[in-house]
Design a protein around this motif. Structure first.
Motif, PDB file in Angstrom:
ATOM      1  N   ILE B  84       0.855  -1.194   0.000  1.00 14.04           N
ATOM      2  CA  ILE B  84       0.000   0.000   0.000  1.00 14.04           C
ATOM      3  C   ILE B  84       0.881   1.231   0.000  1.00 14.04           C
ATOM      4  O   ILE B  84       1.734   1.400   0.875  1.00 14.04           O
ATOM      5  CB  ILE B  84      -0.926   0.019   1.219  1.00 14.04           C
ATOM      6  N   CYS B  85       0.650   2.081  -0.990  1.00 11.99           N
ATOM      7  CA  CYS B  85       1.486   3.264  -1.142  1.00 11.99           C
ATOM      8  C   CYS B  85       1.008   4.398  -0.245  1.00 11.99           C
ATOM      9  O   CYS B  85      -0.173   4.728  -0.226  1.00 11.99           O
ATOM     10  CB  CYS B  85       1.495   3.726  -2.591  1.00 11.99           C
ATOM     11  N   ARG B  86       1.932   4.970   0.466  1.00 14.44           N
ATOM     12  CA  ARG B  86       1.623   6.059   1.384  1.00 14.44           C
ATOM     13  C   ARG B  86       1.210   7.318   0.629  1.00 14.44           C
ATOM     14  O   ARG B  86       0.417   8.121   1.104  1.00 14.44           O
ATOM     15  CB  ARG B  86       2.872   6.371   2.218  1.00 14.44           C
ATOM     16  N   VAL B  87       1.741   7.485  -0.577  1.00 11.76           N
ATOM     17  CA  VAL B  87       1.502   8.718  -1.311  1.00 11.76           C
ATOM     18  C   VAL B  87       0.224   8.638  -2.159  1.00 11.76           C
ATOM     19  O   VAL B  87      -0.679   9.441  -2.011  1.00 11.76           O
ATOM     20  CB  VAL B  87       2.710   9.052  -2.209  1.00 11.76           C
ATOM     21  N   CYS B  88       0.158   7.643  -3.051  1.00 13.00           N
ATOM     22  CA  CYS B  88      -0.986   7.593  -3.964  1.00 13.00           C
ATOM     23  C   CYS B  88      -2.068   6.636  -3.466  1.00 13.00           C
ATOM     24  O   CYS B  88      -3.111   6.496  -4.109  1.00 13.00           O
ATOM     25  CB  CYS B  88      -0.540   7.189  -5.368  1.00 13.00           C
ATOM     26  N   ASN B  89      -1.838   5.975  -2.323  1.00 14.43           N
ATOM     27  CA  ASN B  89      -2.829   5.090  -1.711  1.00 14.43           C
ATOM     28  C   ASN B  89      -3.222   3.892  -2.573  1.00 14.43           C
ATOM     29  O   ASN B  89      -4.237   3.258  -2.314  1.00 14.43           O
ATOM     30  CB  ASN B  89      -4.091   5.863  -1.340  1.00 14.43           C
ATOM     31  N   SER B  90      -2.423   3.578  -3.573  1.00  9.62           N
ATOM     32  CA  SER B  90      -2.731   2.410  -4.392  1.00  9.62           C
ATOM     33  C   SER B  90      -2.450   1.134  -3.606  1.00  9.62           C
ATOM     34  O   SER B  90      -1.612   1.105  -2.715  1.00  9.62           O
ATOM     35  CB  SER B  90      -1.875   2.429  -5.655  1.00  9.62           C
ATOM     36  N   VAL B  91      -3.196   0.104  -3.947  1.00 12.78           N
ATOM     37  CA  VAL B  91      -3.040  -1.200  -3.304  1.00 12.78           C
ATOM     38  C   VAL B  91      -2.634  -2.215  -4.356  1.00 12.78           C
ATOM     39  O   VAL B  91      -3.304  -2.344  -5.378  1.00 12.78           O
ATOM     40  CB  VAL B  91      -4.355  -1.652  -2.651  1.00 12.78           C
ATOM     41  N   LEU B 114       6.440   3.384  -0.477  1.00  7.21           N
ATOM     42  CA  LEU B 114       6.233   4.091  -1.729  1.00  7.21           C
ATOM     43  C   LEU B 114       6.232   3.086  -2.875  1.00  7.21           C
ATOM     44  O   LEU B 114       7.156   2.277  -2.989  1.00  7.21           O
ATOM     45  CB  LEU B 114       7.347   5.112  -1.967  1.00  7.21           C
ATOM     46  N   CYS B 115       5.206   3.157  -3.703  1.00  6.25           N
ATOM     47  CA  CYS B 115       5.102   2.256  -4.842  1.00  6.25           C
ATOM     48  C   CYS B 115       6.121   2.654  -5.919  1.00  6.25           C
ATOM     49  O   CYS B 115       6.804   3.666  -5.793  1.00  6.25           O
ATOM     50  CB  CYS B 115       3.688   2.266  -5.409  1.00  6.25           C
ATOM     51  N   LYS B 116       6.198   1.853  -6.961  1.00  4.89           N
ATOM     52  CA  LYS B 116       7.170   2.107  -8.017  1.00  4.89           C
ATOM     53  C   LYS B 116       7.085   3.533  -8.546  1.00  4.89           C
ATOM     54  O   LYS B 116       8.068   4.266  -8.581  1.00  4.89           O
ATOM     55  CB  LYS B 116       6.943   1.129  -9.172  1.00  4.89           C
ATOM     56  N   GLN B 117       5.888   3.922  -8.949  1.00  7.66           N
ATOM     57  CA  GLN B 117       5.724   5.256  -9.526  1.00  7.66           C
ATOM     58  C   GLN B 117       6.156   6.340  -8.546  1.00  7.66           C
ATOM     59  O   GLN B 117       6.889   7.253  -8.888  1.00  7.66           O
ATOM     60  CB  GLN B 117       4.266   5.496  -9.949  1.00  7.66           C
ATOM     61  N   CYS B 118       5.666   6.214  -7.323  1.00  8.44           N
ATOM     62  CA  CYS B 118       5.947   7.272  -6.352  1.00  8.44           C
ATOM     63  C   CYS B 118       7.400   7.255  -5.896  1.00  8.44           C
ATOM     64  O   CYS B 118       7.910   8.269  -5.412  1.00  8.44           O
ATOM     65  CB  CYS B 118       4.993   7.154  -5.176  1.00  8.44           C
ATOM     66  N   THR B 119       8.068   6.119  -6.032  1.00  9.42           N
ATOM     67  CA  THR B 119       9.494   6.072  -5.708  1.00  9.42           C
ATOM     68  C   THR B 119      10.309   6.836  -6.752  1.00  9.42           C
ATOM     69  O   THR B 119      11.224   7.580  -6.418  1.00  9.42           O
ATOM     70  CB  THR B 119       9.986   4.613  -5.657  1.00  9.42           C
TER      71      THR B 119
HETATM   72 ZN   LIG Z   1       2.196   5.376  -5.040  1.00  8.40          ZN
END
Ligand SMILES: [Zn+2]
Ligand SMILES: [Mn+2]
Ligand SMILES: [Mn+2]
Ligand SMILES: [Zn+2]
Lengths: 122, 122
Positions: B84-91, B114-119
């Motif tokens: 679960i991404c802290r920034v974009c909340n994607s699961v 942080l997910c791939k994109q947000c990283t």
């Molecule tokens: Zn994200």
DNA sequence: AAAAAAATGCGACTCAGTCGCAAATAAGGA
DNA sequence: TCCTTATTTGCGACTGAGTCGCATTTTTTT
């Protein structure tokens, strides 16, 4: 007072409420939920959450959620995972666990299941 | 109808509400929260939660909580972790991750960060 | 068709968490 | 010290998830 300086080091004013709040977490051996802390809380609920957020933003506290809808807070130290038992609801810090995910940035790991005791009693 | 039989196989009566509920999860590509489902929900909130609990107890659904205080549900299939991404909340479902803890019984793993994109965007 | 059992909807409720606002406290300057 | 301004706190109201009792509806059994 160690705690006071620790707070001020993060450019946060060390009010009585804040010092007493961080003192609770300093003395705790494990993560605490609002429910755990409430009985000994000296401040209002709103103030509690405002200061919790402040500490988290400053990097003094960590938070994570269990699978029974409770939010836990603990002093931020080295990164480590947490195990939460579905049966007895105990929360344990798991230190020797190394997980990496390519291209992801891991900040927190929560593992749910049955703890040692509850696994035996099955 | 596959879903109806799937429900009845677990000794649960396949009412209209229940079939429509499990249909939502069957068509979903990722875990859903109550907030996600609410718009297309045909039944009352209480009925929704009663049936969710029923499905979970029967082993048809899984649930876990994100760090932003949302509870997610998904069809129970093979065991796997969730990011679960802290920034974009994607699961995201994380399949190729093997974790074992001696004497513990792991049922669910949630990784926050942080997910791939947000990283990348950092 | 009638009686019993199960599922649903509705309303009320709890509890965590948030927000605006006014009172209190702290900080700064004259 | 006194006055002014910024910060913190308490209080009350509010939101939204989740639960519960109960009456109504639907399903199952006889
Ligand atoms: Zn994200
Ligand atoms: Mn810990
Ligand atoms: Mn999944
Ligand atoms: Zn346990």
């Amino acid at each position: 007072m160690d705690i006071k300086k620790k707070i001020e080091k993060h450019n946060i004013k060390a009010t009585i409420a804040r010092v007493s709040l961080l003192e609770i977490f300093s003395q705790a051996q494990k993560p605490l939920s609002y429910e755990d802390i409430k009985p000994e809380l000296k401040m209002d609920k709103a103030t509690f959450y405002r200061n919790i957020s402040l500490f988290i933003d400053a990097g003094l506290l960590n938070s994570f959620e269990s699978n029974d809808k409770k939010r836990y807070f603990e002093l931020k130290s080295h990164p480590h995972a947490h195990f939460i038992c579905r049966v007895c609801n105990s929360v344990e810090c798991i230190d020797n666990l190394n997980i990496t995910l390519q291209e992801y940035q891991i900040e927190n790991i929560i593992i749910n299941g049955l703890c040692k005791q509850c696994t035996v009693r099955k």
